[in-house]
Design an enzyme around this catalytic site. Sequence first.
Site, PDB file in Angstrom:
ATOM      1  N   GLU A 133       0.974  -1.145   0.045  1.00 51.93           N
ATOM      2  CA  GLU A 133      -0.124  -0.093   0.061  1.00 51.93           C
ATOM      3  C   GLU A 133       0.832   1.378   0.003  1.00 51.93           C
ATOM      4  O   GLU A 133       0.538   2.263  -0.731  1.00 51.93           O
ATOM      5  CB  GLU A 133      -0.842  -0.032   1.029  1.00 51.93           C
ATOM      6  CG  GLU A 133      -2.015  -1.017   1.162  1.00 51.93           C
ATOM      7  CD  GLU A 133      -2.900  -0.872   0.039  1.00 51.93           C
ATOM      8  OE1 GLU A 133      -3.145   0.308  -0.369  1.00 51.93           O
ATOM      9  OE2 GLU A 133      -3.764  -1.977  -0.471  1.00 51.93           O
ATOM     10  N   SER A 173     -55.520 -22.195  37.008  1.00 50.54           N
ATOM     11  CA  SER A 173     -55.498 -22.526  38.346  1.00 50.54           C
ATOM     12  C   SER A 173     -53.978 -22.334  39.014  1.00 50.54           C
ATOM     13  O   SER A 173     -54.167 -22.079  40.201  1.00 50.54           O
ATOM     14  CB  SER A 173     -55.831 -23.995  38.732  1.00 50.54           C
ATOM     15  OG  SER A 173     -57.117 -24.305  38.327  1.00 50.54           O
TER      16      SER A 173
END
Length: 823
Positions: A103, A480
């Site tokens: 680079e 219940s």
Amino acid sequence: MNKTNNGVQSRSASHWFLQLVGSGLGAPLQILTLGLVGAGIFVAVTLPELPDVQTLRDVQLQEPLRVYSADGRLIGEFGIERRRPVSIRQIPPLVIDAFLATEDSRFFEHRGIDTQGLGRAVLSYLSTGEKAQGGSTISMQLTRNVFLSPEKTFQRKLAEVLLTLHVEQTLTKEEILELYLNQIFFGHRAYGVSAAAAFYYDKPLDRLTIAEAAMLAGIPKAPSTNNPVTNPERALERRDYILGRMLELGYIDAGQHAAAIATPDTAQAHRPGPDLEAGYIAEMVRAEIVRFYGEEAINRGYRVTTTLEPRLQVAAQEAVRRALRQYDRRHGYRGPEATLDLAGLSEAELDAYLDEVTRVPDLVPGLVTRVSSAGAEIYIGGGERVELPRKALSWARTQRNLARWQGERRRGPHAVAVGDLVRLRRSSKGDWVLTPIPAVSGALVSLDPHDGAVRALVGGYAFSDSKFNRAVDMRRQPGSSFKPFVYAAALERGWTPVSLLRDQAVKLTGNQRWNPKNADHKELGPISMRKALALSRNLASINLLQSVGLEEAQTYIRRFGFDTQALPLGLSMVLGTGELSPVKLAEGYAVFANGGYHVTPYFIQRIEDGDGQVVFEARPARACPDCWYKTGDTSAATRGLAAQGQGLAERVIDPRTAYQMTSLLREVIERGTGTRAKKLDRPDVVGKTGTTNDIRDSWFAGYQAEFVTIAWMGFDDFGKLGRGEEGGKAALGLWVDFMEQALKDRPVATLEPPPGLVEVRVDPARGVETKAKSGVVELVQEEYRDALLGPEPVRVASPAGDGARRSSDSGQRSAPRVMDDLF
């Protein structure tokens, strides 16, 4: 980014000009530089706002939100990007050299602008008329990636030059390189060199070879075409070119170069899954982070530690899946998920079809390719075919569920046909078994009653199959399983466990036409409160609520954390006709389990930001840790977060009531609707079944010293579960399966009666004190020992000569039978 840096725009053109000229450029390049500076001035004047490069020091690299269990196992990751930011000191020189070679080999020599490369780009444009891409330094790439758009115009390029010069003045070379190597894109959502090393090679940076470092360095130039996963040949060419550059620049010697060139590349996509499957709780965390910190927080690197215990979470997930599969098997095969015309399709096309099918843990999708009297052949992808013998399909042939059959109606003996999309699962013996994704749903939540920490949570068969979290977001009637809260209200208003209730038709006032019945359509007449709850008698419970008073009961029950949605204004409330989530029901039962304290369920223990700083730590209010259950060790008291610094939770009910309710709920298991729980052989587990009308919901709510656990089963469309799937079977089976693992190797807990309870020997059939040996010893609150039948006594005639009378001689009473049985 940020507003204009006025300091940048106020700098004179001569400043930038002198800086470039002073770098020792030749005359031709000085002319070129003069042009660039003039263009830079033009950019600074025409663009109203240039960003402040000082913000580079504060740039936050996007990093996913990660969610962990209590012991640090990864359970979820959110964010569109994979990042693992590292400092420049953590990046080996070998890796840095590979990137510099390809680079910007003169990175440490130039001042941000490589005029040689830039000059080549300009000359190329003048000769060809096309915009060149060359000449960009690492500093320029960083500036472009952070501040500028990707458009390729000279105007943007000149702005890039101007900003790059200031970047070089603002940051050191090391800071620029660190930002660059953490910012660049490597394909497959991987940003930064550390994330790339993990994705392609499953390695930390310091373990990369020369060849691997060169391969990674070649990707950012063209992440799609230089990618070793999607284009390995092109990527290999790029790697070898970079290795040549590293040799040319003296970064490696000839021997290292030759060895690296000869090394075959091993890059592949490494997508590590979570260490612990807990998709529902991970999504709960994501939603909470967004709620408190905003949507952008997903990519800020937060690390969230939950309260989940992996062993319990695994047990919960397995228990839910096993229970749902067993239900499915009991009620018959429902047909294929889909059908596909296989005529003329290649294996590649079959693979493509299967790749689009939703992945569900442990259930492998496959296509039926052949059916015969001997069985069926299933193609499961990748060229692999599975033979299912006739015996393996027998259950599906003989138990076809026509009520919920999903495919075409079929005649004959075969439940599967060519083209069916089916699911297979490996049995414990290693055989393949036809196993559809269950249509029935289930949920389980288990929390610590001391502080409300969620230890296990499952919201369905699999999060990948259904994102709906039934443990938290679902609202269903608890049936219940809600009765204990009304019974607790009665105990605190003068009733006792031996008070007689009327298990008979309810007398309603006004124009009410409600006609409630018991599940068995029978009436038992006067029965004790203990027996009424154990057998879950509806009529007795309604009559009790009517006596206590609806508004009085509602006011009391709100102490458990319930809102009005769970408390309908009517006598049906005692039958659980309000709506609750499993986690909310667990919150209520925790009050009984911890001796009367209200604790709030929570699941986030700690949050750290991207820098590792703790930004939140839970300090929930706790129940008294050492004044209720005793287990022979301190684990129950110190489980999860340390008690230090945590406040005491509010005590919302009398501890004597909590003790009596624990006793009553144990009776449910000993002699009532929850006897299947006796399989655990644990005298310290208690609970209550729950079933709604037409058996559309099956619940079991129970607890022990360390866990409050709620289990639910039902259909999302409110369909009927079918005969025999009440809370005492479907949900209780799921609950027992989980609790068996949760309590493995845990000591049995004991519970001593709190002060203020007295022993009374009573005749359970008549609710009065007796000296008869047939009587049982009950513990009642001392202020009510002379009114055992409660504020509205229901009396039963005394058999002649039974000798029953109230005794005041407490010294002659034997130990309570019920309590001895329990603890």
